[in-house]
Design a protein around this motif. Structure first.
Motif, short mmCIF file in Angstrom:
data_model
loop_
_atom_site.label_atom_id
_atom_site.label_comp_id
_atom_site.label_asym_id
_atom_site.label_seq_id
_atom_site.Cartn_x
_atom_site.Cartn_y
_atom_site.Cartn_z
N HIS A 196 0.80 -1.26 -0.06
CA HIS A 196 -0.04 0.09 0.22
C HIS A 196 0.73 1.36 0.02
CE1 HIS A 196 -3.37 -2.87 0.98
NE2 HIS A 196 -4.24 -1.83 0.66
N GLY A 197 2.05 1.22 -0.31
CA GLY A 197 2.83 2.58 -0.35
C GLY A 197 3.66 2.79 0.71
N TYR A 198 3.63 1.99 1.85
CA TYR A 198 4.42 2.49 2.98
C TYR A 198 5.69 1.78 3.30
CZ TYR A 198 -0.41 3.73 4.99
OH TYR A 198 -1.46 4.31 5.16
N GLU A 199 6.72 2.54 3.74
CA GLU A 199 7.92 2.12 4.06
C GLU A 199 7.95 1.39 5.39
OE1 GLU A 199 12.49 3.73 4.77
OE2 GLU A 199 11.07 5.05 3.94
N VAL A 200 8.40 0.46 5.57
CA VAL A 200 8.33 -0.38 6.88
C VAL A 200 9.68 -0.46 7.74
CG1 VAL A 200 7.44 -2.51 8.26
CG2 VAL A 200 6.15 -1.18 6.24
N VAL A 201 9.71 -0.34 8.90
CA VAL A 201 11.01 -0.82 9.54
C VAL A 201 10.24 -1.54 10.65
CG1 VAL A 201 12.69 1.08 8.90
CG2 VAL A 201 11.13 1.47 10.61
N ALA A 202 10.96 -2.50 11.38
CA ALA A 202 10.49 -3.28 12.34
C ALA A 202 11.47 -3.43 13.56
CB ALA A 202 9.85 -4.68 12.00
N ALA A 203 10.93 -3.59 14.84
CA ALA A 203 11.70 -3.92 16.01
C ALA A 203 11.10 -5.22 16.65
CB ALA A 203 11.70 -2.71 16.91
N PRO A 204 12.00 -6.18 17.17
CA PRO A 204 11.47 -7.00 17.98
C PRO A 204 11.13 -6.93 19.33
CG PRO A 204 13.83 -7.32 17.93
CD PRO A 204 13.24 -6.12 17.18
N ASP A 205 11.45 -5.83 20.22
CA ASP A 205 11.33 -5.58 21.53
C ASP A 205 11.20 -4.19 21.58
OD1 ASP A 205 14.02 -4.64 22.21
OD2 ASP A 205 14.53 -6.41 21.59
N GLY A 206 10.93 -3.89 23.08
CA GLY A 206 10.72 -2.68 23.51
C GLY A 206 11.85 -1.50 23.21
N ALA A 207 12.97 -2.13 23.84
CA ALA A 207 14.42 -1.43 23.72
C ALA A 207 14.83 -0.95 22.28
CB ALA A 207 15.35 -2.13 24.40
N ALA A 208 14.71 -2.26 21.59
CA ALA A 208 14.89 -1.86 20.16
C ALA A 208 13.89 -1.07 19.36
CB ALA A 208 14.67 -3.17 19.40
N ALA A 209 12.92 -0.89 19.66
CA ALA A 209 11.77 0.15 19.03
C ALA A 209 12.08 1.57 19.31
CB ALA A 209 10.36 -0.31 19.84
N ILE A 210 12.70 1.70 20.64
CA ILE A 210 13.09 3.07 20.99
C ILE A 210 14.09 3.39 20.22
CG2 ILE A 210 13.93 4.63 22.75
CD1 ILE A 210 12.35 2.90 24.59
N ALA A 211 15.20 2.67 20.12
CA ALA A 211 16.74 2.63 19.43
C ALA A 211 16.21 3.13 17.92
CB ALA A 211 17.65 1.63 19.56
N LEU A 212 15.47 2.27 17.45
CA LEU A 212 15.02 2.21 16.03
C LEU A 212 14.29 3.56 15.61
CD1 LEU A 212 15.53 0.86 13.45
CD2 LEU A 212 13.49 -0.41 13.77
N ALA A 213 13.50 4.02 16.50
CA ALA A 213 12.67 5.27 16.61
C ALA A 213 13.52 6.47 16.36
CB ALA A 213 11.63 5.33 17.35
N ALA A 214 14.67 6.65 17.21
CA ALA A 214 15.65 7.51 17.14
C ALA A 214 16.37 7.73 16.20
CB ALA A 214 16.63 7.41 18.44
N GLN A 215 16.78 6.27 15.59
CA GLN A 215 17.61 6.24 14.31
C GLN A 215 16.81 6.46 12.94
OE1 GLN A 215 19.30 2.43 13.83
NE2 GLN A 215 19.88 2.70 11.64
N THR A 216 15.40 6.27 12.89
CA THR A 216 14.92 6.39 11.73
C THR A 216 13.70 7.33 11.60
OG1 THR A 216 13.26 4.66 12.26
CG2 THR A 216 15.20 3.83 11.11
N HIS A 217 13.32 7.74 12.64
CA HIS A 217 12.28 8.97 12.71
C HIS A 217 11.09 8.60 11.99
CE1 HIS A 217 15.07 11.74 15.02
NE2 HIS A 217 15.98 11.49 14.15
N PRO A 218 10.21 7.69 12.31
CA PRO A 218 9.04 7.09 11.68
C PRO A 218 8.00 8.31 11.82
CG PRO A 218 9.19 5.94 13.92
CD PRO A 218 10.48 6.82 13.59
N ASP A 219 7.17 8.18 10.78
CA ASP A 219 5.92 9.02 10.74
C ASP A 219 4.88 8.33 11.64
OD1 ASP A 219 6.84 10.80 8.55
OD2 ASP A 219 6.96 9.08 7.52
N VAL A 220 4.68 7.22 11.72
CA VAL A 220 3.71 6.64 12.32
C VAL A 220 4.40 5.22 13.07
CG1 VAL A 220 1.49 5.24 12.58
CG2 VAL A 220 1.78 7.25 10.95
N VAL A 221 4.02 5.00 14.33
CA VAL A 221 4.43 3.85 15.16
C VAL A 221 3.26 3.02 15.55
CG1 VAL A 221 5.50 3.02 17.40
CG2 VAL A 221 6.32 5.06 16.23
N LEU A 222 3.36 1.51 15.03
CA LEU A 222 2.47 0.45 15.33
C LEU A 222 3.11 -0.09 16.53
CD1 LEU A 222 1.08 1.25 12.78
CD2 LEU A 222 0.83 -1.26 12.33
#
Length: 223
Positions: free
Chosen positions: A23-49
């Motif tokens: 559907h045209g979205y770019e997706v990055v994924a994290a398997p746990d809470g700590a990785a989610a915070i680190a990946l968010a800081a690195q990639t600056h997503p527009d929305v977090v699921l």
């Protein structure tokens, strides 16, 4: 739009990645809470699921950490169906909540709504729904071009909903924003002021199309 999926279910993440990418979205994924915070800081997503039941840090802790530095919309996708879990996540800073299992069409609709909210937040501070225009800068409301008079409390309630279009706002949050304390007991005040707003702003107050009640949880402004 870039979406960060934080979930420890690899099959769900794989399915969501395929569907959202299609559907045209770019997706990055994290398997746990700590990785989610680190990946968010690195990639600056527009929305977090975000799932709530993750290893290392649970979803609420992730929400609180993210809200320390980003206003990106957070959509909780969780198997926890209790209202207490939903309220806790929303009060921590989540924007919406979908329970598992979910229909992909509903998830996509929620993502579109959050995308519109994000775009509205970065645009000029004017929110429109139906024939109503809310100017957050001048603190004025017009309906079909005519000025609408709101009481100070009605305005504070509408203003907070308008600053969070499409998002579910809990009763506790509104009580804190309007009266300054989340400990204030809701003795029907919110229902009263919402009823008054609907009479002034909805085409059919008995069947509102924009100022919606989420039963047992709070309110949502649909633009």
């Amino acid at each position: 739009m870039k979406i960060l999926i934080a979930d420890d279910d690899p099959q769900l993440v794989r399915a969501l990645r395929i569907t959202l990418t299609a559907h045209g979205y770019e997706v990055v994924a994290a398997p746990d809470g700590a990785a989610a915070i680190a990946l968010a800081a690195q990639t600056h997503p527009d929305v977090v699921l975000l799932d709530l039941g993750m290893p290392k840090l649970d979803g609420v802790q992730v929400i609180e950490a993210l809200r320390g530095w980003t206003a990106a919309p957070i959509l909780v996708v969780s198997g926890r169906t209790g209202s207490a879990d939903k309220v806790e996540a929303l009060d921590a800073g989540a924007d919406d909540y979908v329970t598992k299992p979910f229909q992909i069409d509903e998830l996509l609709a929620r993502l579109r709504a959050l995308g519109r909210r994000s775009a509205a937040a970065s645009a000029e501070p004017v929110v429109r729904f139906g024939d109503v225009t809310v100017d957050l800068t001048s603190k004025s409301v017009e309906r079909a071009g005519a000025r609408v008079h709101l009481t100070p409390t009605e305005w504070r309630m509408l203003e907070f909903l308008a600053r969070n279009p499409g998002s579910l706002v809990t009763r506790q949050t509104l009580l804190k924003e309007i009266w300054g304390s989340e400990q204030v007991a809701d003795s029907g005040y919110l229902r009263l002021y919402m009823s008054q707003l609907r009479k002034k702003l909805e085409a059919d107050p008995a069947h509102p199309a924009h100022l919606l009640t989420e039963q047992g949880m709070g309110y949502r402004l649909v633009v």
